[in-house]
Structures are given as C-alpha cells and as structure tokens.
Scaffold this motif. Structure first.
Motif, PDB file in Angstrom:
ATOM      1  N   THR A  78      -5.529  -6.958  -2.986  1.00 43.11           N
ATOM      2  CA  THR A  78      -6.341  -5.167  -3.036  1.00 43.11           C
ATOM      3  C   THR A  78      -7.692  -5.001  -2.043  1.00 43.11           C
ATOM      4  O   THR A  78      -8.458  -5.983  -1.482  1.00 43.11           O
ATOM      5  CB  THR A  78      -6.511  -5.034  -4.339  1.00 43.11           C
ATOM      6  N   TRP A  79      -7.887  -4.060  -1.457  1.00 41.27           N
ATOM      7  CA  TRP A  79      -8.522  -3.094  -0.043  1.00 41.27           C
ATOM      8  C   TRP A  79     -10.524  -3.442  -1.972  1.00 41.27           C
ATOM      9  O   TRP A  79     -11.099  -3.574  -1.054  1.00 41.27           O
ATOM     10  CB  TRP A  79      -8.501  -1.779   0.094  1.00 41.27           C
ATOM     11  N   SER A 129      -2.162  -0.881  -3.416  1.00 39.52           N
ATOM     12  CA  SER A 129      -3.229  -0.464  -3.679  1.00 39.52           C
ATOM     13  C   SER A 129      -2.408   0.505  -2.904  1.00 39.52           C
ATOM     14  O   SER A 129      -1.067   1.306  -2.904  1.00 39.52           O
ATOM     15  CB  SER A 129      -4.165  -1.011  -1.646  1.00 39.52           C
ATOM     16  N   HIS A 152       0.703  -1.123  -0.599  1.00 40.52           N
ATOM     17  CA  HIS A 152       0.001  -0.059   0.116  1.00 40.52           C
ATOM     18  C   HIS A 152       0.667   1.191   0.223  1.00 40.52           C
ATOM     19  O   HIS A 152       1.557   1.822   1.040  1.00 40.52           O
ATOM     20  CB  HIS A 152      -0.623   0.040   1.160  1.00 40.52           C
ATOM     21  N   ASP A 177      -6.572   0.379  -7.484  1.00 44.08           N
ATOM     22  CA  ASP A 177      -7.605   0.431  -5.451  1.00 44.08           C
ATOM     23  C   ASP A 177      -6.888   1.369  -5.108  1.00 44.08           C
ATOM     24  O   ASP A 177      -5.632   2.048  -4.448  1.00 44.08           O
ATOM     25  CB  ASP A 177      -7.203  -0.453  -5.439  1.00 44.08           C
TER      26      ASP A 177
END
Lengths: 304, 304
Positions: free
Chosen positions: B293-294, B60, B35, B84
């Motif tokens: 991914t989120w 992400s 992320h 994302d």
C-alpha cells in the motif's frame, strides 16, 4: 351602437377576471398543478421526474441549480422547451453524505455556508446565519445559471421553504420573481398555518395557491394513494398544488437519503408510482379538475 | 569486537536499502499496488471501491475531494483509518451531464474554471488556462478538506494526469507531497513514454514506480482479465502499480458516463469483476508478487 358596445367591452375588461377565466376555464374551475420538487439533485430524481412528465403524471417541476446533476436536467429542458420547469431556489444541503455549496463563490456568500463550505443542513441554521443581501445574490445566480444553460424557467419556489423563514426573505423572493417575470409559490393555506407573519407582506397582484398539499412525514406506504386522493376529492375552486418528490428507489437514491426515511428513497418511489397511476387520472377526471402548469400562469401573469 | 561489529552495522545502514528491503522484503521482490482511482466521484464508485477493499481486490485508492459524493467516502475512511486512501488531485470535470467546481471559490481559482463555473473538461483546456499559483492553492485546499473531514491521506496522485501537464505543475505536485509527507505517484515508464520533459525534474529521494499499468481504451470486455494478467506475469522487481476504475454498472454510473464508453460504466464493472476475482489472486500468488500500500511506503519514506 358602436360606442355602446365599446363601453360594455370596457366594463368587462375592467372587471378583473380570475385566474381560471384568464386560462380559458369557467370562473369556478378547480385548477391543480402536480409539481415535482428537487429535480437536479440526483440522477435517480431526474430520471423518475422526466418519466413522470412523459407519462403526464406531473404538470410541473422545479430544479436545484447548485447540484452536480443540474446539467443533466438543464440539457433535457433545453431540448424540451415546452416542459414546465422553475427554479427550486436551493439554500440548504440536507443530506448526510452527499453535499453541495452555492452557485456563487464562498467569498460572495460566506453567511450561507457552513465550516465545510457547504450550504447549511437545516432551514434553522440557514436562517440564523444568512445575510439577506447574500441570499439575494445567490438566488439571482441560480436563476442566471439556469438561463445560461438555455432554460426558460417558469416560476420560483423554495427548497425546504427557506425563503419563507422571514418576511425579509419572503420579500426578496417576490421581488426577484417580479424582476424575472416568474410567478412565485405563495401557498395561502400553509402561510396561515405555519408562517402567519408573511401574510401581511404578500404583494398585490401575486398569484396565490388556495391549497398546497404535501404528504405529512408520518405517512405509511399503504396509505399513500388514499391520502392524496382524499386531498384531491376535497379540492375547491381556484389554484391548488400538490408537491411530490420523485425518484426511483435504487442504490443511488438510497445512498443520498441514508438515515432519512422522510422524503427518502422509498418515499420518492411511492410518489412516482402514485403520479403515474391510472387511479390518479381517474380521480382527477371524476373531480373535474384541470391540470395546469406554471407556464400557463406565467403567460397570463403580469409582474407589476 | 564490539567496536568492529558496530562499524559493520554503520556500513550496512549507510548502504541505502531499497524500498522492498525497507518494507521487510528481499531486495529483488516484486511489489505491486492495485489502486482504485476516482473514489468519491459517484456513489456507484464509492460502493464498488469499498466492496473491493473489503474483498482485498485492491490495496489502495484515491479520492476526488471536490465531488458531491466525497463526504460519503470521507465518513467511511474516518471509521476505517487503516484503509489506504490518498488524494486524487482533481482539476478537471470531464463528464457531460454531471459536473463539479473546485474546493476553493471562483474568486480564488478563476483560471481553473470554465465559463459555467466548473473545472475544465480536458487536461488540454486545463493546462492552457491554469495559473500555477492557483493550482497550488486548490491542491492544498483539497488535501486540507480531506484532513478536515478526519482522513489521513497516504499519497497524492493526479486525476487524468493534469499535474503531469508541465514541469512547473509537476514540481508543485512534488513540493506539496513533501510538505504533507505524502509520497506522490511518479510512474517512470509513463513519463519516459509520454512526458519525457518531466524526467529532469523528478527530485532526488522520490519513490518512483517502475511500471504503472492502466488498461488501454481500445480493450474489449472479453480481453479484460487476460490483458491485466499478461502485465502481472511480466512484472519485474521493484515498485509497480495497476490503476483500476471501479463502479457498478448501474443507472447512476451509466448516466455519469453517458456518451463516454472509455472509463465508462461497463468498463468499471469489468474492472470490479477482475479485481475481486480468484483468478487475480492466483496470478499474484504464482508470480510471487507482494501487494503493498501507499501507507506502507509513507511509513518508510522521509520527505526531504
């Protein structure tokens, strides 16, 4: 004898000196301010403008207070109090992917902001929507923020000319300049050409610019220095100003000015290269042109 | 027979699947989100983060809506709807010479702003001054602005962890996440270590991170990849996340992060170099780690 000499002195004082004389030059001197606009808008602009000041390529500049990079130039100015920096009153946010609002809250200046909460992109949108009372509040807030950051601004001008959009706004511009004891940019040549309705509202006692020069947007890179030099060679006595827009042509500036070659990244690098050139210094010397600052003017100008 | 088969099926559904299973992996899978934080803060960060997405070095990221470069990443996200991106809720403005306020006006969020009108520099100042009701308004305004720009944010996290500063703020974070159907970052390992008072207010049904990893500030450049790799090699089954902070080490980023080597310009270039490296891909493959991914989580997560 004493009495006579005194009366002569009175007579000389009564005969209003022109700006050149007030600044210690002869009456017919050619005075020029080389002025960098848009300082504070981006780091690239700050860095190139500071470098140009250090190389004596510009004599003056003005800053955009609502932008995120304002604190960088404010900190530099605080540490360099002799630098000649004014307020580039900012009432538009013209770039595509990089935006700002006003200094005041959206509750106080709703007529200056678009639906996204940013200042309008164009002077047309600004002038169609802006309420003069809100403009006045925001202009004061921009000056007050600069002062709160330790700056001593020397003059007022107007980003994209938004305060030249109507006689009412132009009056506000002059009124606030007087209140803060800051001369304001009044370019007589441009007003005559582009906004003749403003001529009648130029107040007595204002310092006016005989010729303000800004490169036209159609200019090719290889014509850059030549075009500036042609203007400088034709400078006539009185106060003149060249507006330049400095930055380094780097990733940041390219991204700020994406899809906008006029006043874009290459443009600003060309301007930087020109102002720091030996060629400029030679042309100024040959023309016997005195580079002055708005601070010089501020010192001899009395707001009435 | 049909009846019996049906009853088995009910039984399986009733037995809550874990996140890995819901995502189509086996129960004991090691899941990882890589992320990129702070997208939108500067052009350099946007450019490096977009490049890392394209090279599949990150899965992400999250964006800082109040910053001037937010419109650039919002425009990119609108054109790349599968990307994302969540909201990196931004309630602090930590750099020295480059600042921002909130999305809302100073009249609406006075407790979030310092005397200069910017968000506070530190979480300490923020949490000492912030009124929870104003925090809630500003968090919603940041999400709403992203949506108004055409984004479909996938999750919520918190810049500098300001929403982890108290149980009350942490509740607001979860409440707003539910309302917008966005899972929020809840790193169980860090909460146990650094904010144990939050454990009791983690709401049932939240997706939680087993291990969130962010490089310590004392790390030397030559230890960069090795340190990340050591974390990855020890990843256990469940949901894990690595926070990286990407940018190119260029003039803009150096100026943003002046006098601040932690999370500074070199730091971010090191992170960029790591995430795009073949070494990372090899370590992930060797450990049989699934990059997710989120957005994947958002799809299977039901806010209750």
């Amino acid at each position: 004898m004493i009495c006579w000499a005194f009366s002569i002195s009175i007579q000389i004082d009564a005969q209003e000196k022109n700006l050149a004389e007030k600044l210690g030059h002869s009456k017919d001197s050619k005075l020029l301010i080389i002025h960098a606009d848009d300082i504070g808008v981006a780091h690239s602009v700050n860095a190139a403008s500071i470098s140009a000041f250090q190389k004596k390529g510009i004599s003056s500049g003005s800053i955009m207070v609502p932008c995120s990079w304002f604190p960088e130039i404010a900190a530099y100015a605080k540490n360099h109090p002799d630098l000649d920096l004014g307020i580039h009153v900012t009432l538009t946010s013209e770039w595509k992917n990089y935006k700002w609002g006003g200094v005041l809250s959206s509750k106080e200046i709703p007529s200056l902001l678009n639906k996204q909460g940013f200042l309008y992109e164009s002077v047309e949108e600004f002038s169609k929507n802006a309420k003069p009372a809100e403009v006045e509040l925001e202009v004061r807030a921009q000056i007050d923020r600069a002062i709160a950051f330790g700056m001593k601004p020397t003059h007022l001008d107007s980003h994209m000319g938004s305060l030249f959009a109507s006689p009412e706004l132009f009056k506000i511009f002059q009124k606030i300049g007087k209140e803060y004891n800051m001369p304001v940019l009044i370019p007589i040549n441009m007003i005559k050409q582009m906004a003749p309705q403003l001529e009648a509202v130029v107040e007595p006692g204002q310092v006016t610019i005989v010729q303000l020069f800004s490169l036209s947007t159609s200019i090719a890179s290889e014509k850059w220095n030549e075009t500036y030099n042609q203007f400088i060679e034709k400078i006539t006595p009185g106060l003149n100003e060249i507006l330049v827009h400095l930055a380094y042509d780097n990733e940041e500036m390219q991204a700020v000015a994406i899809d906008h070659p006029d006043f874009g990244s290459t443009w600003r690098q060309n301007d930087y290269n020109f102002v720091i050139s030996d060629e400029l210094k030679a042309v100024l010397k040959k023309g016997n042109i005195h580079l002055i600052t708005w601070r010089d003017i501020q010192k001899v100008w009395k707001a009435k």
